[in-house]
Design a protein around this motif. Structure first.
Motif, mmCIF file in Angstrom:
data_model
loop_
_atom_site.group_PDB
_atom_site.id
_atom_site.type_symbol
_atom_site.label_atom_id
_atom_site.label_comp_id
_atom_site.label_asym_id
_atom_site.label_seq_id
_atom_site.Cartn_x
_atom_site.Cartn_y
_atom_site.Cartn_z
ATOM 1 N N LEU A 6 -25.628 0.181 -32.653
ATOM 2 C CA LEU A 6 -26.620 0.800 -31.773
ATOM 3 C C LEU A 6 -27.333 1.940 -32.490
ATOM 4 C CD1 LEU A 6 -27.439 0.379 -28.727
ATOM 5 C CD2 LEU A 6 -26.063 2.421 -28.261
ATOM 6 N N TYR A 7 -28.590 2.148 -32.084
ATOM 7 C CA TYR A 7 -29.402 3.240 -32.626
ATOM 8 C C TYR A 7 -28.890 4.597 -32.139
ATOM 9 C CZ TYR A 7 -31.478 2.686 -27.994
ATOM 10 O OH TYR A 7 -31.653 2.573 -26.658
ATOM 11 N N ALA A 8 -29.411 5.659 -32.735
ATOM 12 C CA ALA A 8 -29.014 7.022 -32.343
ATOM 13 C C ALA A 8 -30.198 7.963 -32.528
ATOM 14 C CB ALA A 8 -27.837 7.482 -33.203
ATOM 15 N N TYR A 9 -30.085 9.130 -31.923
ATOM 16 C CA TYR A 9 -31.111 10.163 -32.048
ATOM 17 C C TYR A 9 -30.525 11.348 -32.788
ATOM 18 C CZ TYR A 9 -32.706 7.491 -28.004
ATOM 19 O OH TYR A 9 -33.057 6.486 -27.161
ATOM 20 N N PHE A 10 -31.370 12.332 -33.065
ATOM 21 C CA PHE A 10 -30.881 13.620 -33.552
ATOM 22 C C PHE A 10 -30.361 14.423 -32.350
ATOM 23 C CE2 PHE A 10 -33.901 12.459 -36.934
ATOM 24 C CZ PHE A 10 -33.110 12.685 -38.045
ATOM 25 N N PRO A 11 -29.471 15.369 -32.610
ATOM 26 C CA PRO A 11 -28.982 16.213 -31.507
ATOM 27 C C PRO A 11 -30.151 16.869 -30.768
ATOM 28 C CG PRO A 11 -27.761 16.668 -33.527
ATOM 29 C CD PRO A 11 -28.879 15.730 -33.898
ATOM 30 N N GLY A 12 -30.130 16.780 -29.447
ATOM 31 C CA GLY A 12 -31.210 17.358 -28.649
ATOM 32 C C GLY A 12 -32.394 16.419 -28.474
ATOM 33 N N GLU A 13 -32.305 15.228 -29.127
ATOM 34 C CA GLU A 13 -33.349 14.199 -29.001
ATOM 35 C C GLU A 13 -34.776 14.697 -29.275
ATOM 36 O OE1 GLU A 13 -33.775 11.316 -25.547
ATOM 37 O OE2 GLU A 13 -31.593 11.571 -25.652
ATOM 38 N N PRO A 14 -34.999 15.389 -30.399
ATOM 39 C CA PRO A 14 -36.370 15.855 -30.675
ATOM 40 C C PRO A 14 -37.324 14.683 -30.899
ATOM 41 C CG PRO A 14 -34.990 16.111 -32.629
ATOM 42 C CD PRO A 14 -34.077 15.691 -31.505
ATOM 43 N N THR A 15 -38.545 14.821 -30.391
ATOM 44 C CA THR A 15 -39.596 13.811 -30.589
ATOM 45 C C THR A 15 -40.916 14.535 -30.826
ATOM 46 O OG1 THR A 15 -40.171 13.785 -28.243
ATOM 47 C CG2 THR A 15 -38.555 12.133 -28.978
ATOM 48 N N TRP A 16 -41.933 13.780 -31.245
ATOM 49 C CA TRP A 16 -43.309 14.295 -31.230
ATOM 50 C C TRP A 16 -43.726 14.321 -29.769
ATOM 51 C CZ3 TRP A 16 -45.449 16.144 -35.710
ATOM 52 C CH2 TRP A 16 -44.720 15.865 -36.867
ATOM 53 N N GLY A 44 -37.653 10.687 -35.126
ATOM 54 C CA GLY A 44 -36.570 11.138 -34.265
ATOM 55 C C GLY A 44 -35.353 10.239 -34.202
ATOM 56 N N LEU A 45 -35.336 9.159 -34.971
ATOM 57 C CA LEU A 45 -34.152 8.300 -34.968
ATOM 58 C C LEU A 45 -33.113 8.807 -35.963
ATOM 59 C CD1 LEU A 45 -35.704 4.707 -34.800
ATOM 60 C CD2 LEU A 45 -34.515 5.943 -32.955
ATOM 61 N N GLY A 46 -31.857 8.749 -35.550
ATOM 62 C CA GLY A 46 -30.745 8.977 -36.465
ATOM 63 C C GLY A 46 -30.298 7.647 -37.033
ATOM 64 N N HIS A 47 -29.020 7.521 -37.351
ATOM 65 C CA HIS A 47 -28.528 6.294 -37.973
ATOM 66 C C HIS A 47 -27.984 5.313 -36.943
ATOM 67 C CE1 HIS A 47 -28.281 8.378 -42.092
ATOM 68 N NE2 HIS A 47 -29.384 7.659 -41.985
ATOM 69 N N SER A 48 -28.155 4.028 -37.256
ATOM 70 C CA SER A 48 -27.701 2.948 -36.385
ATOM 71 C C SER A 48 -26.379 2.388 -36.909
ATOM 72 C CB SER A 48 -28.744 1.832 -36.371
ATOM 73 O OG SER A 48 -28.248 0.712 -35.662
ATOM 74 N N SER A 49 -25.609 1.812 -36.007
ATOM 75 C CA SER A 49 -24.369 1.133 -36.413
ATOM 76 C C SER A 49 -24.594 -0.356 -36.669
ATOM 77 C CB SER A 49 -23.310 1.328 -35.327
ATOM 78 O OG SER A 49 -23.802 0.853 -34.083
ATOM 79 N N SER A 95 -36.208 16.044 -38.943
ATOM 80 C CA SER A 95 -36.435 15.542 -37.585
ATOM 81 C C SER A 95 -37.727 16.126 -37.004
ATOM 82 C CB SER A 95 -35.225 15.887 -36.717
ATOM 83 O OG SER A 95 -34.987 17.281 -36.744
ATOM 84 N N PRO A 96 -38.261 15.505 -35.912
ATOM 85 C CA PRO A 96 -39.485 16.031 -35.291
ATOM 86 C C PRO A 96 -39.284 17.487 -34.842
ATOM 87 C CG PRO A 96 -38.892 13.894 -34.366
ATOM 88 C CD PRO A 96 -37.745 14.337 -35.212
ATOM 89 N N THR A 97 -40.365 18.259 -34.937
ATOM 90 C CA THR A 97 -41.689 17.972 -35.431
ATOM 91 C C THR A 97 -41.915 18.634 -36.796
ATOM 92 O OG1 THR A 97 -42.403 19.902 -34.199
ATOM 93 C CG2 THR A 97 -42.755 17.798 -33.106
ATOM 94 N N ASP A 98 -40.863 18.637 -37.617
ATOM 95 C CA ASP A 98 -40.962 19.275 -38.938
ATOM 96 C C ASP A 98 -41.978 18.559 -39.827
ATOM 97 O OD1 ASP A 98 -39.092 21.103 -41.042
ATOM 98 O OD2 ASP A 98 -40.089 19.352 -41.907
ATOM 99 N N GLY A 99 -41.778 17.234 -39.982
ATOM 100 C CA GLY A 99 -42.760 16.429 -40.704
ATOM 101 C C GLY A 99 -42.604 16.345 -42.209
ATOM 102 N N ARG A 100 -41.591 17.011 -42.778
ATOM 103 C CA ARG A 100 -41.455 16.915 -44.242
ATOM 104 C C ARG A 100 -40.671 15.667 -44.643
ATOM 105 N NH1 ARG A 100 -38.732 22.435 -45.689
ATOM 106 N NH2 ARG A 100 -38.070 22.141 -43.527
ATOM 107 N N PHE A 101 -41.189 14.938 -45.613
ATOM 108 C CA PHE A 101 -40.591 13.705 -46.143
ATOM 109 C C PHE A 101 -40.632 13.821 -47.660
ATOM 110 C CE2 PHE A 101 -41.569 8.792 -46.407
ATOM 111 C CZ PHE A 101 -40.513 8.618 -47.268
ATOM 112 N N HIS A 102 -39.438 13.967 -48.259
ATOM 113 C CA HIS A 102 -39.334 14.175 -49.703
ATOM 114 C C HIS A 102 -38.626 13.003 -50.359
ATOM 115 C CE1 HIS A 102 -39.320 18.806 -48.814
ATOM 116 N NE2 HIS A 102 -40.514 18.254 -48.655
ATOM 117 N N LEU A 103 -39.100 12.622 -51.542
ATOM 118 C CA LEU A 103 -38.496 11.528 -52.312
ATOM 119 C C LEU A 103 -37.994 12.070 -53.640
ATOM 120 C CD1 LEU A 103 -41.527 10.112 -51.044
ATOM 121 C CD2 LEU A 103 -39.802 8.306 -51.214
#
Ligand code: TQI
Ligand code: CA
Ligand code: ZN
Ligand code: ZN
Length: 172
Positions: free
Chosen positions: A1-11, A136-141, A92-100
């Motif tokens: 099953l899917y998961a969220y971040f704590p507090g379920e942050p979204t845009w 806003g998605l965390g990790h799925s099982s 997580s939302p709404t930070d927006g940083r994506f680093h590679l």
């Protein structure tokens, strides 16, 4: 099953058009137009499952999401570790940083399974996963889900699974 971040942050609901900028590219040898294509395809998979829309902007100050390649320590307290290990991270939302991690043997726009480079990593697969975190998605099982926490190197996984779609549709 899917998961969220704590507090379920979204845009927030009034932010359905999100802009992204590809800002830090000096540490990668992948050319700019290839990067634009790969990230556009990765965002389009999430757009297809939601009412979110994504557009690239050239202006960092205009961007909700910023994408960049960095080597080692890069100022956010989460240093990259060289080849393999951590490939990328997104906040997580709404930070927006994506680093590679610039040290990875990124493959873009060709079949990673045919790469002879050891530890080759498919950029689009990682981008689809990290965009899930940005939204806003965390990790799925579910092992086949995009949001499952591991991927084998040399493989490509870019199609959302039913579990990813259910997860994002319950947020947006
Ligand atoms: N980076 C981890 C990840 O994105 C960073 C991370 C660990 C994380 N725990 C987290 C991010 C919790 C948000 C929330 O999962 S990674 C994969 C996968 C990584 C891993 O470099 O290990 C992908 C990046 F799932 F395939 F293993 C992209 Cl696709
Ligand atoms: Ca690494
Ligand atoms: Zn970082
Ligand atoms: Zn993850």
């Amino acid at each position: 099953l899917y998961a969220y971040f704590p507090g379920e942050p979204t845009w927030p609901p009034f932010r359905r058009d999100l802009r992204y900028a590809i800002t830090a590219t000096s540490e990668t040898s992948i050319d700019r137009s290839t990067l634009s294509d790969v990230f556009a395809r990765a965002f389009s998979r999430w757009a297809a499952a939601t009412n979110l829309r994504f557009a690239e902007t050239a202006s960092e100050s205009d961007a909700d999401i910023t994408i960049g390649f960095y080597a080692g320590s890069h100022g956010d307290g989460e240093p990259f570790d060289g080849p393999l290990g951590t490939l990328a991270h997104a906040f997580s939302p709404t930070d927006g940083r994506f680093h590679l991690d610039a040290a990875e043997a990124w493959v873009a726009g060709s079949d990673v399974s045919r790469s002879s480079t050891t530890g080759a990593v498919d950029l689009e697969s990682v981008a689809v996963h990290e965009i899930g975190h940005l939204l806003g998605l965390g990790h799925s099982s579910v092992p086949d889900a995009i949001m499952y926490p591991t991927i084998r190197t040399g493989t490509r996984k870019v199609e959302l699974e039913a579990d990813d779609v259910q997860g994002i549709q319950s947020l947006y």
